[in-house]
Design a protein around this motif. Structure first.
Motif, PDB file in Angstrom:
ATOM      1  N   LEU A  41       0.872  -1.291   0.006  1.00  0.00           N
ATOM      2  CA  LEU A  41      -0.006   0.059  -0.054  1.00  0.00           C
ATOM      3  C   LEU A  41       0.954   1.114   0.087  1.00  0.00           C
ATOM      4  O   LEU A  41       0.390   2.138  -0.618  1.00  0.00           O
ATOM      5  CB  LEU A  41      -1.028   0.093   1.179  1.00  0.00           C
ATOM      6  CG  LEU A  41      -2.183  -1.073   1.172  1.00  0.00           C
ATOM      7  CD1 LEU A  41      -2.914  -0.994   2.487  1.00  0.00           C
ATOM      8  CD2 LEU A  41      -3.014  -0.752  -0.098  1.00  0.00           C
ATOM      9  N   GLN A  44       1.613   2.047  -3.321  1.00  0.00           N
ATOM     10  CA  GLN A  44       0.734   2.585  -4.130  1.00  0.00           C
ATOM     11  C   GLN A  44       0.330   3.982  -3.752  1.00  0.00           C
ATOM     12  O   GLN A  44      -0.798   4.486  -4.152  1.00  0.00           O
ATOM     13  CB  GLN A  44      -0.491   1.554  -3.897  1.00  0.00           C
ATOM     14  CG  GLN A  44      -0.385   0.143  -4.234  1.00  0.00           C
ATOM     15  CD  GLN A  44      -0.145   0.124  -5.820  1.00  0.00           C
ATOM     16  OE1 GLN A  44      -0.701   0.786  -6.581  1.00  0.00           O
ATOM     17  NE2 GLN A  44       0.879  -0.794  -6.213  1.00  0.00           N
ATOM     18  N   HIS A  46      -0.576   4.969  -0.621  1.00  0.00           N
ATOM     19  CA  HIS A  46      -1.843   5.039   0.116  1.00  0.00           C
ATOM     20  C   HIS A  46      -1.352   5.958   1.348  1.00  0.00           C
ATOM     21  O   HIS A  46      -0.450   5.801   1.836  1.00  0.00           O
ATOM     22  CB  HIS A  46      -2.240   3.635   0.639  1.00  0.00           C
ATOM     23  CG  HIS A  46      -3.461   3.705   1.412  1.00  0.00           C
ATOM     24  ND1 HIS A  46      -3.568   4.043   2.732  1.00  0.00           N
ATOM     25  CD2 HIS A  46      -4.796   3.033   1.064  1.00  0.00           C
ATOM     26  CE1 HIS A  46      -4.800   4.020   3.187  1.00  0.00           C
ATOM     27  NE2 HIS A  46      -5.465   3.472   2.195  1.00  0.00           N
ATOM     28  N   LYS A  47      -2.224   7.154   1.615  1.00  0.00           N
ATOM     29  CA  LYS A  47      -1.588   8.018   2.629  1.00  0.00           C
ATOM     30  C   LYS A  47      -1.908   7.610   4.253  1.00  0.00           C
ATOM     31  O   LYS A  47      -0.777   7.769   4.827  1.00  0.00           O
ATOM     32  CB  LYS A  47      -2.876   9.275   2.654  1.00  0.00           C
ATOM     33  CG  LYS A  47      -2.761  10.080   1.372  1.00  0.00           C
ATOM     34  CD  LYS A  47      -3.560  11.240   1.347  1.00  0.00           C
ATOM     35  CE  LYS A  47      -3.314  12.242   0.164  1.00  0.00           C
ATOM     36  NZ  LYS A  47      -4.234  13.237   0.031  1.00  0.00           N
ATOM     37  N   GLU A 122      -6.482  -2.643   9.676  1.00  0.00           N
ATOM     38  CA  GLU A 122      -6.325  -1.313   8.814  1.00  0.00           C
ATOM     39  C   GLU A 122      -7.526  -0.306   9.029  1.00  0.00           C
ATOM     40  O   GLU A 122      -7.184   0.729   8.892  1.00  0.00           O
ATOM     41  CB  GLU A 122      -6.419  -1.773   7.316  1.00  0.00           C
ATOM     42  CG  GLU A 122      -5.301  -2.823   6.979  1.00  0.00           C
ATOM     43  CD  GLU A 122      -5.350  -3.201   5.433  1.00  0.00           C
ATOM     44  OE1 GLU A 122      -6.135  -2.629   4.616  1.00  0.00           O
ATOM     45  OE2 GLU A 122      -4.635  -3.987   5.011  1.00  0.00           O
TER      46      GLU A 122
END
Length: 430
Positions: A41, A44, A46-47, A122
């Motif tokens: 992630l 990718q 993802h913040k 998550e």
């Protein structure tokens, strides 16, 4: 505190318990995250994953921050609960407040939030990272001071905070991850990935065409006989030798024959000139190593030789690829299922030349694979003699009946796996 009403104290106590639940859930959520999914992630962009990744770079500081907040809140809650208990019940209220608060904190601030965070790490960790990042900036001096003291104590015990376990997977762990992927990967894809991991355990001896089954052309034969053999060949690459396979001179590609024929130059002399050099492979070479060697050498086949240089068999690039993706439809080698024939009584007639590894793979049996490669070799090693037909033995728990022996080789063996399974079930009951 005397100026604060009891109702207000109850409200403050409830808020403190919620904050305690937040810290408890955040800790479990952060530590329960799948590190490999988190890295994916992060790549990718993802913040939330990037925030969590930065926090987890220094887990000692993250844990210190969470525990500082959690302990402050819990101590404050304990003090307020004591005041409420004394207001309502006097001195005995302290006992009741301690017991009730312990129960409330355990249920609502520990077990419930931590269970929720463990189930959905998550969903808990990513939003929580916003608040934790802000708190870390606000309490940074205090957190660093606490970490400095705790790290000093750890150093006295011979432990450094920099000595962190590296999150890397062994091939066995990767195999488990693939097998446990479930619906995320199709069964065929799982088999291919596991087969790739298994390449380091399989050697060229396990998949080679044995010397006794090698097919080639003797260049000392009459030219008409050679032409007939080339015409009837089922392979695009044909071994060429002088008198015996021990004196192999190379291999001939059928594509070269077409070129020579198109120029009306196809003769025994041009055939010999068109011979290509052979590539030799030491026995014991693992398939993952040999695959790379084929790639670097730009070769597609090689002869397997032992420590004395004697030819043991032949391996092709296609043989290695079949270990990953399964048999190609173009292969001329009989599959394990062609060498294992089920009988009406439930037994199996197995070709003695069948490789043990292929039999185990196709039939889900468990014959030992750390010795001889074929069923014939396994039985001969066990008996230490060449047996007669109609002799029965038991190897690895499987009852075997030797049906046919010819030319000092066991040609056919009858296997009774159902009887073996009944013995296993009987042993389990006992």
């Amino acid at each position: 505190m005397d100026n604060i009403s009891t109702n207000m104290l109850f409200t403050i106590l409830g808020i403190l318990i919620l904050i305690s639940a937040y810290f408890s859930g955040s800790e479990t959520g952060m530590m329960s995250l799948n590190r490999y999914r988190l890295r994916h992630l992060e790549k990718q962009k993802h913040k939330g994953a990037k925030r969590v990744g930065r926090l987890l770079e220094r887990p000692d500081r993250l844990i210190g921050l969470i525990l500082i907040g959690n302990n402050l809140v819990n101590i404050a809650a304990s003090a307020i609960a004591t005041i409420i208990g004394m207001r309502l019940l006097g001195d005995v209220g302290v006992v009741y407040a301690t017991f009730i608060l312990t129960l409330v904190v355990l249920i609502f601030a520990e077990v419930t939030p931590k269970t929720l965070a463990a189930l959905y790490p998550e969903k808990v960790a990513f939003p929580s990272s916003i608040i934790l990042t802000l708190l870390l900036k606000l309490l940074y001096p205090f957190v660093v001071a606490v970490n400095w003291i705790t790290n000093g104590i750890l150093l006295l015990l011979g432990v450094s905070s920099k000595q962190r376990e590296q999150h890397s997977l062994s091939s066995e762990e990767l195999r488990t991850v693939v097998n446990e992927s479930g619906a995320l990967l199709a069964e065929k894809d799982q088999d291919m990935l596991v087969s790739i991991l298994d390449l380091e355990k399989v050697t060229v001896e396990d998949i080679m065409i044995p010397r006794s089954e090698l097919v080639g052309i003797d260049i000392n034969d009459d030219w008409k006989k050679i032409q007939k053999q080339l015409t009837q060949s089922t392979h695009t690459r044909v071994l060429l030798y002088r008198d015996s396979i021990d004196d192999v001179v190379g291999y001939f590609h059928m594509r070269d024959a077409l070129k020579l024929l198109s120029k009306n130059q196809f003769t025994k002399a041009t055939l010999i000139r068109a011979v290509r050099e052979l590539y030799f492979i030491p026995e014991g070479t693992t398939l993952n190593v040999q695959l790379l060697k084929f790639q670097h050498a730009k070769e597609r086949l090689g002869l397997v030789v032992d420590e004395y240089g004697d030819i043991q068999g032949l391996v092709t690039l296609e043989d290695i690829l079949e270990e990953i993706v399964g048999d190609f439809t173009t292969t001329m080698t009989p599959a394990a299922c062609d060498e294992v024939n089920i009988q009406p009584d439930g037994s199996y007639l197995v070709d003695g030349t069948a490789t043990i590894r292929d039999i185990n793979k196709e039939m889900n049996w468990k014959f030992p694979t750390d010795g001889p490669k074929t069923l014939n070799g396994l039985i001969l090693e066990y008996l230490e003699d060449i047996p007669q037909a109609n002799l029965s033995v038991r190897i690895a728990g499987y009852p075997l009946e030797i049906v046919d022996v010819n030319d000092n080789m066991i040609k056919t063996v009858r296997i009774l796996p159902e009887f073996y399974q009944s013995l296993v079930k009987h042993d389990e009951k006992e």
